[in-house]
Design a protein around this motif. Structure first.
Motif, PDB file in Angstrom:
ATOM      1  N   GLU A   1       0.948  -1.468  -0.056  1.00 20.32           N
ATOM      2  CA  GLU A   1      -0.160  -0.008   0.002  1.00 20.32           C
ATOM      3  C   GLU A   1       0.955   1.107   0.015  1.00 20.32           C
ATOM      4  O   GLU A   1       0.664   2.348  -0.859  1.00 20.32           O
ATOM      5  CB  GLU A   1      -0.864  -0.038   1.471  1.00 20.32           C
ATOM      6  CG  GLU A   1      -1.929   1.097   1.518  1.00 20.32           C
ATOM      7  CD  GLU A   1      -2.558   0.822   2.633  1.00 20.32           C
ATOM      8  OE1 GLU A   1      -3.768  -0.015   2.766  1.00 20.32           O
ATOM      9  OE2 GLU A   1      -2.339   1.616   3.702  1.00 20.32           O
ATOM     10  N   LEU A   2       1.852   1.073   0.860  1.00 21.45           N
ATOM     11  CA  LEU A   2       2.652   2.367   0.826  1.00 21.45           C
ATOM     12  C   LEU A   2       3.615   2.548  -0.438  1.00 21.45           C
ATOM     13  O   LEU A   2       3.791   3.544  -0.671  1.00 21.45           O
ATOM     14  CB  LEU A   2       3.961   2.207   2.128  1.00 21.45           C
ATOM     15  CG  LEU A   2       3.160   2.376   3.406  1.00 21.45           C
ATOM     16  CD1 LEU A   2       4.321   2.076   4.477  1.00 21.45           C
ATOM     17  CD2 LEU A   2       2.670   3.978   3.666  1.00 21.45           C
ATOM     18  N   ALA A   3       3.784   1.485  -0.836  1.00 19.65           N
ATOM     19  CA  ALA A   3       4.677   1.277  -2.045  1.00 19.65           C
ATOM     20  C   ALA A   3       4.050   2.055  -3.414  1.00 19.65           C
ATOM     21  O   ALA A   3       4.211   2.823  -4.167  1.00 19.65           O
ATOM     22  CB  ALA A   3       5.000  -0.086  -2.527  1.00 19.65           C
ATOM     23  N   ALA A   4       2.778   1.753  -3.341  1.00 21.22           N
ATOM     24  CA  ALA A   4       1.698   2.093  -4.089  1.00 21.22           C
ATOM     25  C   ALA A   4       1.836   3.805  -4.238  1.00 21.22           C
ATOM     26  O   ALA A   4       1.407   4.503  -5.064  1.00 21.22           O
ATOM     27  CB  ALA A   4       0.078   1.732  -4.282  1.00 21.22           C
ATOM     28  N   GLY A   5       1.874   4.305  -2.751  1.00 22.23           N
ATOM     29  CA  GLY A   5       1.955   5.712  -2.564  1.00 22.23           C
ATOM     30  C   GLY A   5       3.349   6.340  -2.770  1.00 22.23           C
ATOM     31  O   GLY A   5       3.597   7.646  -2.378  1.00 22.23           O
ATOM     32  N   GLY A   6       4.225   5.563  -3.472  1.00 19.55           N
ATOM     33  CA  GLY A   6       5.622   6.067  -3.633  1.00 19.55           C
ATOM     34  C   GLY A   6       6.266   6.008  -2.356  1.00 19.55           C
ATOM     35  O   GLY A   6       7.344   6.809  -2.187  1.00 19.55           O
ATOM     36  N   VAL A   7       6.122   5.161  -1.495  1.00 18.62           N
ATOM     37  CA  VAL A   7       6.989   5.145  -0.300  1.00 18.62           C
ATOM     38  C   VAL A   7       7.453   3.558  -0.128  1.00 18.62           C
ATOM     39  O   VAL A   7       6.851   2.698  -0.222  1.00 18.62           O
ATOM     40  CB  VAL A   7       6.187   5.318   0.951  1.00 18.62           C
ATOM     41  CG1 VAL A   7       7.142   5.222   2.154  1.00 18.62           C
ATOM     42  CG2 VAL A   7       5.810   6.751   1.071  1.00 18.62           C
ATOM     43  N   ILE A   8       9.002   3.700  -0.201  1.00 17.47           N
ATOM     44  CA  ILE A   8       9.584   2.232  -0.233  1.00 17.47           C
ATOM     45  C   ILE A   8      10.112   2.178   1.292  1.00 17.47           C
ATOM     46  O   ILE A   8      10.817   2.995   1.751  1.00 17.47           O
ATOM     47  CB  ILE A   8      10.841   2.164  -1.272  1.00 17.47           C
ATOM     48  CG1 ILE A   8      10.027   2.257  -2.666  1.00 17.47           C
ATOM     49  CG2 ILE A   8      11.654   0.865  -1.135  1.00 17.47           C
ATOM     50  CD1 ILE A   8      11.247   2.894  -3.599  1.00 17.47           C
ATOM     51  N   LEU A   9      10.000   0.750   1.814  1.00 15.09           N
ATOM     52  CA  LEU A   9      10.380   0.685   3.090  1.00 15.09           C
ATOM     53  C   LEU A   9      11.556  -0.492   3.015  1.00 15.09           C
ATOM     54  O   LEU A   9      11.662  -1.077   2.000  1.00 15.09           O
ATOM     55  CB  LEU A   9       9.156  -0.241   4.001  1.00 15.09           C
ATOM     56  CG  LEU A   9       7.729   0.422   4.032  1.00 15.09           C
ATOM     57  CD1 LEU A   9       7.073  -0.482   4.845  1.00 15.09           C
ATOM     58  CD2 LEU A   9       8.038   1.863   4.679  1.00 15.09           C
ATOM     59  N   GLU A  10      12.251  -0.083   3.885  1.00 14.94           N
ATOM     60  CA  GLU A  10      13.703  -1.053   4.068  1.00 14.94           C
ATOM     61  C   GLU A  10      13.935  -1.607   5.561  1.00 14.94           C
ATOM     62  O   GLU A  10      13.769  -0.533   6.457  1.00 14.94           O
ATOM     63  CB  GLU A  10      14.681  -0.119   3.639  1.00 14.94           C
ATOM     64  CG  GLU A  10      14.834   0.122   2.245  1.00 14.94           C
ATOM     65  CD  GLU A  10      16.063   0.965   1.888  1.00 14.94           C
ATOM     66  OE1 GLU A  10      16.812   1.288   2.394  1.00 14.94           O
ATOM     67  OE2 GLU A  10      15.954   1.517   0.658  1.00 14.94           O
ATOM     68  N   ASP A  11      13.593  -2.906   5.668  1.00 18.68           N
ATOM     69  CA  ASP A  11      13.813  -3.321   7.260  1.00 18.68           C
ATOM     70  C   ASP A  11      15.321  -3.514   7.324  1.00 18.68           C
ATOM     71  O   ASP A  11      16.200  -4.101   6.594  1.00 18.68           O
ATOM     72  CB  ASP A  11      13.254  -4.885   7.253  1.00 18.68           C
ATOM     73  CG  ASP A  11      11.753  -4.648   6.987  1.00 18.68           C
ATOM     74  OD1 ASP A  11      11.262  -3.671   7.298  1.00 18.68           O
ATOM     75  OD2 ASP A  11      10.975  -5.815   6.646  1.00 18.68           O
ATOM     76  N   LYS A  12      15.537  -3.121   8.374  1.00 17.49           N
ATOM     77  CA  LYS A  12      17.233  -3.043   9.017  1.00 17.49           C
ATOM     78  C   LYS A  12      17.099  -4.014  10.079  1.00 17.49           C
ATOM     79  O   LYS A  12      16.116  -4.415  10.699  1.00 17.49           O
ATOM     80  CB  LYS A  12      17.562  -1.651   9.364  1.00 17.49           C
ATOM     81  CG  LYS A  12      17.752  -0.638   8.149  1.00 17.49           C
ATOM     82  CD  LYS A  12      18.635  -0.999   7.360  1.00 17.49           C
ATOM     83  CE  LYS A  12      18.520  -0.213   6.100  1.00 17.49           C
ATOM     84  NZ  LYS A  12      18.750   1.412   6.228  1.00 17.49           N
TER      85      LYS A  12
END
Length: 468
Positions: A447-458
Motif C-alpha cells: 500500500e505504501l509502495a503504491a503511494g511512492g514510499v519504499i520500506l527497508e527493514d534493517k
RNA sequence: GGCUAGGUGGCAGAAUGGUUAUGCAGCGGCCUGCAAAGCCGUCUACGCCGGUUCGAUUCCGACCCUAGCCUCCA
C-alpha cells in the motif's frame, strides 16, 4: 597543477594565474528575457563547478558573470507584455537567481548588468573609432571593421575569406564587410536609448562583455568561458573589441562547454525544442538531480537531455545518499583522513575538470563505505569514509543534504501521505510482523509502495523509508 | 562548400599502447519471513579499412556516419 583545455589553442595547458594565487574568470551569463532553459543551466552549473574547484585548490577566485539586460529580445518581450523593459529584465533576473540557488550555484563575486556599463562601452567604442577599428556607417550605426583586426578568426579557427565563402552572410549596404558587427545601434522610436558622440542609441550585444570584463577584471585575466555557441561570433568579436581598443592581452584561457541536446539536436529557444530549468525542477525529486545530471558527462562534450537520464541520475544519488545514511549522523563528518579516493578525485578534477571520472570515484567510495558499515568493528572507518564522501561531493556542490532530507523529498511529498501517516503505517506493519501476520505486513508495505514510499527493514527490527 | 567536435558493451559515460572504469539494467550467489537496500561474482564494447608496433579501442592515414558553427542562441 590544474590542466585546462584552451579553446584558443585546442590543447590543455596548466593554469598559471597571472597574479599568483588569484584566478580571475569571466563567463557570459544569460539574457534575462525569459526563464533560462536547461541548456543555459548546463553552462551555469559548469562554470560554478569550475569556480568551486579552483577555490577548493586554495586559489582565490574572482568570478564575474554578466547579465544581459538590454537587448532586442527583452525590448520586444517587454513591449508585448506592456511593461517597461527594465521591469521585465528585473523580473527574470530575480527568477534566474531563484533557479540558480536551487541548483546549488554559488553567487559569483560580481554580476554586472549591461545597462549599468553604458559609459564604459562608449569609452571603448571611442577608442576603437580613434584607433581606426570602427566607423560610423551611413545608417548611423557604429560598426567594427573586422578587416582591420588582423587576428580576427583566430579563436574560431576561421579565415575571413572562408567565412565569406559561406555565402549566407547578410546583405547590409551599410557595412564595409559583411562580417562587420554593430557596436552601437542608433536609436529607434520607443526603444531605450542613451546619448553618445554618435547620436542617441544603444549598445550592440558584443561590446558589453568587453566593457564589463575589462572594468571588473582588467584587460588581462585568466579564464573566459561560455557556451560553445558563443565561440563565434560573440567571443571572436569580444577579442576584436578588447584587443583592438588597447592592445590588451585579454583572456589567457578560453573555455567552452558543449551543448545540451534533445533528441540529439541542439536545444535552443529558436528551435523551440527546449525546457526551462524551472519546468524541469518542478518534475524531479530534487534540484540536485539536475545538477548531478549536468555534471555526469564531461563539460566539453555534447550531452543529451532525457527523462530517462534524469531517472538514472536520481538512482545514482540514491545510492550515494544511501551510503551516507545513518553513518553521517554520527560524529563530525568534516573530519576524515583522505584515502586514495581523494587523490583520484583530485587527479580527475585537475585534468580539465573531469567530473564523470570524479563521480566514479565517489561511487567507488560509496562501495567501500557500504562494505565498512556492514562490519561492526569498522564503525569508525565508515564514519571517516562518509566524511570523505561528503567532502568530495561538496567540491562539486553535491551530497550536502542531510540524507534523511534527501529520502523524504520526492514528487509525492506534497500530495501524498504525510511523514506522520507513514510512520503510523510502519508501526502497524511492525505489529503485524511481530504477530507473524506476514500477509498483513506485506499488504501495508504494498500500500505504501503504491503511494511512492519504499520500506527497508534493517537489523534490529528498525524500518526506514524513502520516497521514490 | 569551409571549419570544429564526436563515433565505446542493453542505456548512460570515462580512462588507457598490453592489466576491472563507474552507475543503471540483466544473470548467479549471500543476506531477508518475503522484499528493499547492501555485498560478492558474472555476461554485453571499443564505426569501417589500411599502416606503425612484439602487441592498438588507445598512435598515424583514408573512408563512412552524427552533431555543431559559418545568422540571434549557454
Amino acid at each position: 597543477m590544474i590542466q585546462i583545455h584552451n579553446s584558443l589553442t585546442g590543447r590543455k595547458q596548466p593554469l598559471v594565474p597571472i597574479e599568483p594565487g588569484h584566478v580571475r574568470m569571466y563567463s557570459c551569463g544569460v539574457t534575462v528575457y525569459d526563464y533560462f532553459h536547461v541548456g543555459n543551466a548546463r553552462m551555469l552549473v559548469v562554470f560554478d563547478m569550475v569556480s568551486r574547484w579552483l577555490r577548493h585548490g586554495g586559489l582565490r577566485v574572482t568570478y564575474v558573470r554578466n547579465i544581459t539586460d538590454v537587448d532586442d529580445k527583452i525590448i520586444n518581450r517587454a513591449r508585448d507584455a506592456g511593461v517597461d523593459w527594465r521591469d521585465h529584465a528585473k523580473k527574470f533576473t530575480a527568477a534566474m537567481h531563484e533557479d540558480l540557488d536551487r541548483l546549488g550555484c554559488l553567487r559569483p563575486e560580481k554580476e554586472p548588468k549591461a545597462s549599468e556599463y553604458i559609459d564604459e562601452m562608449l569609452v571603448m567604442i571611442g577608442q576603437l573609432v580613434a584607433r581606426g577599428y570602427a566607423y560610423q556607417a551611413s545608417n548611423g550605426d557604429v560598426m567594427y571593421d573586422v578587416r582591420k583586426f588582423g587576428p580576427y578568426g583566430r579563436l574560431s579557427g576561421r579565415k575571413l575569406d572562408d567565412l565569406r565563402a559561406g555565402a549566407r552572410v547578410e546583405v547590409d549596404e551599410a557595412k564595409r564587410d559583411p562580417l562587420d558587427f554593430v557596436l552601437w545601434k542608433s536609436a529607434k522610436p520607443g526603444e531605450p536609448a542613451w546619448p553618445s558622440a554618435w547620436g542617441e542609441g544603444r549598445p550592440g550585444w558584443h561590446i558589453e562583455c568587453s566593457a564589463m570584463s575589462t572594468k571588473e577584471l582588467g584587460e588581462h585575466f585568466d579564464i573566459h568561458g561560455g557556451g560553445l555557441d558563443l565561440k563565434f561570433p560573440h567571443h571572436e568579436n569580444e577579442i576584436a573589441q578588447t584587443c583592438g581598443a588597447s592592445d590588451a592581452k585579454f583572456a589567457e584561457i578560453w573555455m567552452h562547454n558543449g551543448f545540451l541536446n534533445i533528441d540529439n539536436e541542439k536545444m535552443s529557444k529558436s528551435l523551440g525544442n527546449f525546457f526551462t530549468t524551472r519546468e524541469v525542477l518542478a518534475k524531479i525529486k530534487h534540484p540536485e538531480v539536475l545538477r548531478f545530471f549536468l555534471l555526469s558527462s564531461h563539460y566539453r562534450g555534447p550531452m543529451n537531455y532525457s527523462v530517462d537520464q534524469l531517472t538514472q541520475s536520481e538512482a545514482a544519488l540514491n545510492r550515494l545518499y544511501t551510503a551516507l545514511r545513518d553513518v553521517s549522523a554520527v560524529g563530525d563528518e568534516h573530519v576524515y583522513s583522505p584515502t586514495a579516493a581523494t587523490q583520484a578525485f583530485q587527479a580527475a578534477m585537475d585534468d580539465d575538470f573531469n567530473t564523470p571520472e570524479a563521480i566514479a570515484v565517489l561511487q567507488g567510495l560509496a562501495r567501500d563505505l557500504n562494505t565498512a558499515r556492514t562490519i561492526p568493528a569498522d564503525g569508525h572507518k565508515a564514519r571517516l569514509l562518509a566524511g570523505e564522501l561528503r567532502a568530495l561531493g561538496g567540491a562539486l556542490g553535491l551530497l550536502q543534504l542531510p540524507p534523511e532530507d534527501w529520502f523524504r523529498c520526492g514528487v509525492g511529498a506534497a500530495s501524498g501521505l504525510s511523514d506522520a501517516e507513514i510512520e503510523a503505517r510502519i508501526a502497524a506493519r511492525k505489529a503485524a510482523k511481530q504477530a507473524r501476520n506476514f500477509p498483513e505486513s506485506d499488504r501495508i508495505r504494498d500500500e505504501l509502495a503504491a503511494g511512492g514510499v519504499i520500506l527497508e527493514d534493517k537489523p534490529g527490527g528498525v524500518t526506514t523509508w524513502r520516497r521514490s
